[in-house]
Design an enzyme around this catalytic site. Structure first.
Site, PDB file in Angstrom:
ATOM      1  N   ASP A 121      12.308  94.861  24.533  1.00  0.00           N
ATOM      2  CA  ASP A 121      13.157  96.017  24.828  1.00  0.00           C
ATOM      3  C   ASP A 121      13.356  96.037  26.355  1.00  0.00           C
ATOM      4  O   ASP A 121      12.595  95.381  27.083  1.00  0.00           O
ATOM      5  CB  ASP A 121      12.400  97.249  24.312  1.00  0.00           C
ATOM      6  N   ASP A 123      14.560  99.169  28.805  1.00  0.00           N
ATOM      7  CA  ASP A 123      14.122 100.353  29.571  1.00  0.00           C
ATOM      8  C   ASP A 123      12.712 100.780  29.154  1.00  0.00           C
ATOM      9  O   ASP A 123      12.432 100.954  27.975  1.00  0.00           O
ATOM     10  CB  ASP A 123      15.092 101.517  29.348  1.00  0.00           C
TER      11      ASP A 123
HETATM   12  O1  LIG Z   1      16.429 100.251  24.098  1.00  0.00           O
HETATM   13  P1  LIG Z   1      16.254 100.464  25.571  1.00  0.00           P
HETATM   14  O2  LIG Z   1      16.549  99.233  26.384  1.00  0.00           O
HETATM   15  O3  LIG Z   1      14.905 101.030  25.906  1.00  0.00           O
HETATM   16  O4  LIG Z   1      17.337 101.541  25.944  1.00  0.00           O
HETATM   17  C1  LIG Z   1      17.184 102.899  25.540  1.00  0.00           C
HETATM   18  C2  LIG Z   1      17.941 103.782  26.483  1.00  0.00           C
HETATM   19  O5  LIG Z   1      17.482 103.393  27.775  1.00  0.00           O
HETATM   20  C3  LIG Z   1      18.106 104.002  28.896  1.00  0.00           C
HETATM   21  O6  LIG Z   1      17.643 105.334  29.001  1.00  0.00           O
HETATM   22  C4  LIG Z   1      16.260 105.425  29.299  1.00  0.00           C
HETATM   23  O7  LIG Z   1      16.003 104.842  30.580  1.00  0.00           O
HETATM   24  C5  LIG Z   1      16.662 105.517  31.694  1.00  0.00           C
HETATM   25  C6  LIG Z   1      16.371 104.721  32.952  1.00  0.00           C
HETATM   26  O8  LIG Z   1      15.003 104.559  33.169  1.00  0.00           O
HETATM   27  C7  LIG Z   1      16.138 106.960  31.752  1.00  0.00           C
HETATM   28  O9  LIG Z   1      16.784 107.649  32.818  1.00  0.00           O
HETATM   29  C8  LIG Z   1      16.421 107.656  30.424  1.00  0.00           C
HETATM   30  O10 LIG Z   1      15.859 108.962  30.434  1.00  0.00           O
HETATM   31  C9  LIG Z   1      15.812 106.871  29.258  1.00  0.00           C
HETATM   32  O11 LIG Z   1      16.179 107.433  28.017  1.00  0.00           O
HETATM   33  C10 LIG Z   1      19.601 103.886  28.810  1.00  0.00           C
HETATM   34  O12 LIG Z   1      20.186 104.601  29.866  1.00  0.00           O
HETATM   35  C11 LIG Z   1      20.137 104.360  27.463  1.00  0.00           C
HETATM   36  O13 LIG Z   1      21.514 104.112  27.391  1.00  0.00           O
HETATM   37  C12 LIG Z   1      19.438 103.552  26.388  1.00  0.00           C
HETATM   38  O14 LIG Z   1      19.906 103.932  25.108  1.00  0.00           O
END
Ligand SMILES: O=P(O)(O)OC[C@H]1O[C@H](O[C@H]2O[C@H](CO)[C@@H](O)[C@H](O)[C@H]2O)[C@H](O)[C@@H](O)[C@@H]1O
Length: 388
Positions: A121, A123
């Site tokens: 994954d 983020d």
């Molecule tokens: O499946 P992932 O790669 O983990 O993506 C899931 C979401 O990740 C991002 O949001 C998350 O990370 C951001 C940056 O650290 C944070 O600000 C946010 O609160 C988290 O939810 C991304 O921006 C989303 O579009 C993804 O769906």
């Protein structure tokens, strides 16, 4: 029906009124469709919404919004200072989900004779969670580690982000990418030694939803523009509404705004990640299905000699952890500092531990290849000396 306390805040006076209202007991957990979803709260719990929002919503809808807000809270645990009770919880959770670093030898021995395939994954796994989604960069050290990893194991990035965006962060052309929660899959554009000569993989099971997501994204941007701190992200086959920077008192209002858009689109559903509401097509496709699709593309569809390892931090990663449990193949590693309901087998605390784990995998593979090479050379030398 159940009784729920609703706190109505008057923006002018700043006074909060607690009003008990009767609401139907809804099966609202179905709104968030990932495995680790908690049921809605019982009677007596409180939420805060503005008077305007309260007037606008009917009883049934208010129960639904309540459960959205509770779910938003459940997915955003406040980090309290450590207490003996909390560390007891963590200790017993760690017994069920031990550190993948501590269990490294056992993991390696379970993979013996099998091809390890890595699923990562983005983020919260490869990059730390930050307030601004556009600033979630991965470190050069992490990139170098993933590059080495991909030399030894087929490696895929599986993300909720749109594929181009996650690629712009990772910048490694030799990897597989599954963006938009697995709804946009593409094989390596260069240099993968796996599936040499095979046709380029490109799979987009939700392509018909593209115009709808675009429309919904615009509506979400518009309807949430008055709510300070909201960030709406277009992830191509899904959209994200971030509430990390929204005052908790406004979460009810935001849930209502999102609901009012979503109710016009029965073909879309809502899931939830870390301080983010995710709007996506109702098709039966998720990170778990993407994992299975990628294994198949790599030629491991019905193989017993494959060992998939999936590392993720989010509720949406649970679909992939669950698939691994069901296939009884490989294992999932949850990145978390706090105990969570999970189908993962092991845990790591944060991205820096993920990097250490990946490096150990690379080192182990290098050593075992060297050992194999030495043994083969010794055998050749022995054969040659017997011939002479
Ligand atoms: O499946 P992932 O790669 O983990 O993506 C899931 C979401 O990740 C991002 O949001 C998350 O990370 C951001 C940056 O650290 C944070 O600000 C946010 O609160 C988290 O939810 C991304 O921006 C989303 O579009 C993804 O769906």
């Amino acid at each position: 029906m159940t009784q729920q306390n609703v706190v109505v805040s008057d923006p002018k006076s700043g006074i909060n009124l607690t009003i008990p209202v009767k609401v139907p007991v809804s099966n609202s957990s179905a709104l968030f469709t990932t495995a680790a979803q908690k049921p809605p709260p019982g009677p007596g719990s409180c939420i805060t919404i503005s008077r305007k929002t309260l007037v606008e919503i009917n009883g049934n809808n208010s129960a639904r919004i309540n459960s959205w807000v509770e779910s938003m809270r459940a997915s955003s645990p406040t980090h309290h200072k450590s207490s003996p009770a909390l560390s007891d919880d963590l200790n017993s959770w760690m017994v069920q989900h031990p550190s993948a670093l501590d269990m490294f030898e056992q993991i390696i021995s379970a993979s013996k004779g099998k091809q390890i395939v890595m699923f990562l994954d983005y983020d919260g796994t490869l990059s730390p969670i930050v307030e601004d989604p556009d600033q979630a960069f991965m470190s050069d050290a992490m990139r170098a580690t993933v590059r080495k990893l991909a030399r030894y194991f087929p490696t895929a990035i599986v993300s909720g982000r749109c594929r181009d965006k996650v690629y712009s962060f990772v910048r490694l052309a030799e990897l597989y990418y599954a963006g938009s929660h697995g709804m946009d899959i593409k094989g390596p554009s260069k240099g993968s030694k796996y599936k040499k000569g095979a046709q380029a993989v490109l799979f987009q099971p939700a392509s018909e939803f593209l115009p709808m997501i675009d429309e919904v994204y615009k509506e979400l941007v518009d309807i949430t523009k008055s709510t300070e701190g909201v960030r709406v992200e277009n992830n191509k086959f899904c959209a994200s509404v971030h509430f990390r920077c929204v005052d908790e008192k406004k979460w009810g209002e935001l849930a209502q705004q999102v609901r009012s858009v979503l109710k016009e689109y029965p073909k879309l559903r809502l899931t939830q990640g870390r301080k983010v509401l995710e709007i996506r097509p109702t098709i039966k496709w998720d990170k778990g299905k993407a994992l299975e699709f990628l294994l198949e593309s790599l030629g491991y569809a019905n193989c017993t000699d494959v060992f998939p390892v999936y590392i993720g931090d989010d509720r949406t990663d649970e679909d992939a952890f669950k698939v691994l449990r069901e296939r009884d193949q490989g294992f999932g590693i949850l990145v978390s500092k706090t105990p969570k309901d999970t189908h993962a087998s092991y845990s790591l605390q944060e991205p820096s531990e993920v990097m250490v784990f990946l490096r150990r995998l690379v080192e182990w593979k290098k050593l075992s290849l060297r050992r194999q090479f030495r043994i083969r050379r010794q055998i050749e030398e022995m054969k040659a000396s017997l011939r002479n």
